[in-house]
Design a protein around this motif. Structure first.
Motif, PDB file in Angstrom:
ATOM      1  N   UNK A 198       0.368  -1.174  -0.209  1.00 52.90           N
ATOM      2  CA  UNK A 198      -0.160  -0.229   0.496  1.00 52.90           C
ATOM      3  C   UNK A 198       1.080   1.477   0.294  1.00 52.90           C
ATOM      4  N   UNK A 199       2.271   1.490   0.867  1.00 50.87           N
ATOM      5  CA  UNK A 199       2.572   2.103   0.425  1.00 50.87           C
ATOM      6  C   UNK A 199       3.501   2.672  -0.898  1.00 50.87           C
ATOM      7  N   UNK A 200       3.564   1.574  -1.666  1.00 48.97           N
ATOM      8  CA  UNK A 200       3.578   1.273  -2.813  1.00 48.97           C
ATOM      9  C   UNK A 200       3.284   2.607  -3.786  1.00 48.97           C
ATOM     10  N   UNK A 201       1.699   1.979  -3.449  1.00 50.05           N
ATOM     11  CA  UNK A 201       0.732   2.868  -4.435  1.00 50.05           C
ATOM     12  C   UNK A 201       0.795   3.728  -3.975  1.00 50.05           C
ATOM     13  N   UNK A 202       1.009   4.073  -3.083  1.00 54.68           N
ATOM     14  CA  UNK A 202       0.897   5.603  -2.029  1.00 54.68           C
ATOM     15  C   UNK A 202       2.200   6.709  -3.016  1.00 54.68           C
ATOM     16  N   UNK A 203       3.083   5.554  -2.950  1.00 56.53           N
ATOM     17  CA  UNK A 203       4.585   6.873  -3.646  1.00 56.53           C
ATOM     18  C   UNK A 203       3.729   6.806  -5.497  1.00 56.53           C
ATOM     19  N   UNK A 204       3.092   6.261  -6.087  1.00 56.04           N
ATOM     20  CA  UNK A 204       2.603   5.871  -7.534  1.00 56.04           C
ATOM     21  C   UNK A 204       1.485   7.172  -6.962  1.00 56.04           C
ATOM     22  N   UNK A 205       0.650   7.830  -5.808  1.00 55.58           N
ATOM     23  CA  UNK A 205      -0.235   8.641  -6.449  1.00 55.58           C
ATOM     24  C   UNK A 205       0.325   9.980  -6.165  1.00 55.58           C
ATOM     25  N   UNK A 206       1.851  10.925  -5.385  1.00 54.08           N
ATOM     26  CA  UNK A 206       1.671  11.761  -5.453  1.00 54.08           C
ATOM     27  C   UNK A 206       3.264  12.013  -5.083  1.00 54.08           C
ATOM     28  N   UNK A 207       4.237  12.596  -5.239  1.00 54.78           N
ATOM     29  CA  UNK A 207       5.375  13.270  -4.617  1.00 54.78           C
ATOM     30  C   UNK A 207       5.324  13.320  -3.551  1.00 54.78           C
TER      31      UNK A 207
END
Length: 400
Positions: A198-207
């Motif tokens: 989920x952290x990896x997906x968060x990192x793909x969402x915004x800087x």
């Protein structure tokens, strides 16, 4: 209160020194969780109605404002055509769509491919769904740490922030907050692979999604240190390895495309006028604002950011769990240390929902002792949120 540990002991209702009755098991939280989500939905729906009235008074269409304002236009362009568009504003300003992370436009593209919705409507569907998922994740984090009453107020306060109108728009903050809340909940419950993914997906969402990866890595490092490297589960190592992949992967991809793997993405950001300068640019802007004044959004931004600093100090004093401190601290550091688009800083802080834990606990205690006082506080916050949100979107003509 919960001590600054990675995975807290069984949570209890908030109170002096953390004393109180044990929090009910998750299966008994369904009714209160539904109530919290209902309050959040009512808050955001009322905000949209107030915004609609303000928009109609200005001769504007509310759905167009919600779905196609400012950064939303860039995300919709990426969803429809992919990357590759650059807007040359001046000799030193070239705004490339590579500054925008890919997850949100990818989700919009999926919705438009699977449904008859257009880009703007699809963007709103993704954002509204993500906002609901974020609210539920926030509730679970609050309930685990302080019980259902604090969790409910935590969700409501998040939906009544001055900039919470963004949660009803085609923007990325709801998506980032959803992945952040569920990743933090996974850390608190020891689900390391889920936390990292989920952290990896968060990192793909915004800087600033890097804050979620930082929280997971800090929590994992703490657990490894406590175990002295012995008997550390494979899931913990896997979660820690997954956490930075989203943010790091996109930054490296842009860098390679720009011919500078490590610095290319940050060069793109500099051409937008955004850079991390440890707050020098922001301090200069504040000095200019104090001496010469400015539009209403600027002093409001100063007040909101100052309140966030105070809330972070209270969160530290409350000895919140380490991942929550790191997540909120990194988001606050990025907002304070970055230059450019000063008026956008409150939006950048929307995913820092743990900052609201101290006031949520205080409101619960106030509600038990003086219900009318708590009602007046919530009513005042709601009035500010609805009025200011309508002003930002329909009247102010300033980037969000």
């Amino acid at each position: 209160m919960t001590h600054a540990s990675t995975i807290p002991a069984p949570a209890r209702e908030s109170g002096a020194g953390g004393r109180g009755r044990p929090v009910p098991a998750p299966r008994r939280l369904s009714t209160t969780a539904a109530g919290a989500l209902g309050l959040f939905a009512a808050a955001r729906l009322t905000g949209v109605l107030v915004l609609s009235v303000a928009a109609w008074a200005q001769g504007k269409q509310p759905l167009a404002l919600l779905g196609r304002s400012w950064d939303s236009v860039w995300y919709l362009g990426i969803a429809a055509h992919g990357y590759g568009h650059t807007l040359h504003v001046g000799p030193a300003v070239a705004r490339s769509d590579l500054a925008f992370f890919p997850l949100y436009p990818a989700l919009i593209r999926c919705v438009t491919a699977l449904t008859p919705l257009g880009g703007g409507a699809a963007g709103l569907v993704v954002a509204w769904t993500a906002a609901a998922a974020a609210a539920y994740g926030i509730y679970l984090v609050g309930a685990r740490l302080h019980g259902p009453a604090v969790a409910t107020l935590l969700v409501l306060l998040w939906g009544l922030l001055p900039h919470s109108v963004v949660l009803s728009m085609a923007y990325t903050e709801p998506v980032l907050t959803a992945f952040a809340a569920w990743s933090l909940y996974a850390v608190l419950t020891g689900r390391w692979v889920w936390a990292g993914a989920l952290a990896a997906l968060a990192g793909l969402a915004r800087p600033n999604g890097v804050a979620v990866a930082a929280a997971v890595l800090a929590a994992a490092a703490c657990e490894i240190f406590r175990a002295r490297g012995r008997d550390v589960s494979h899931s913990l190592w896997t979660g820690a390895a997954l956490a930075p992949l989203g943010w790091g992967g996109y930054v490296l991809w842009v860098g390679r495309r720009e011919g500078d793997p490590l610095g290319g993405y940050f060069a793109v950001q500099r051409l937008w006028g955004s850079r991390f300068d440890f707050g020098r640019g922001s301090l200069g802007f504040v000095k200019h604002l104090l001496l010469h004044g400015g539009r209403f959004v600027f002093p409001m931004t100063m007040v909101i950011v100052a309140a966030a600093i105070l809330l972070f100090a209270l969160l530290v004093a409350d000895r919140a769990p380490l991942p929550l401190l790191v997540h909120s601290g990194v988001l606050l550091l990025i907002a304070l240390g970055g230059s450019g688009f000063f008026e956008c800083k409150p939006r950048f802080l929307l995913p820092a929902f743990p900052l609201l834990l101290p006031p949520a606990g205080a409101l619960v205690r106030t509600a038990r002792a003086r219900p009318w006082h708590a009602t007046l506080v919530v009513g005042a916050l709601a009035g500010l949120s609805f009025a200011y949100g309508a002003y930002l979107v329909a009247v102010a003509h300033t980037p969000l």
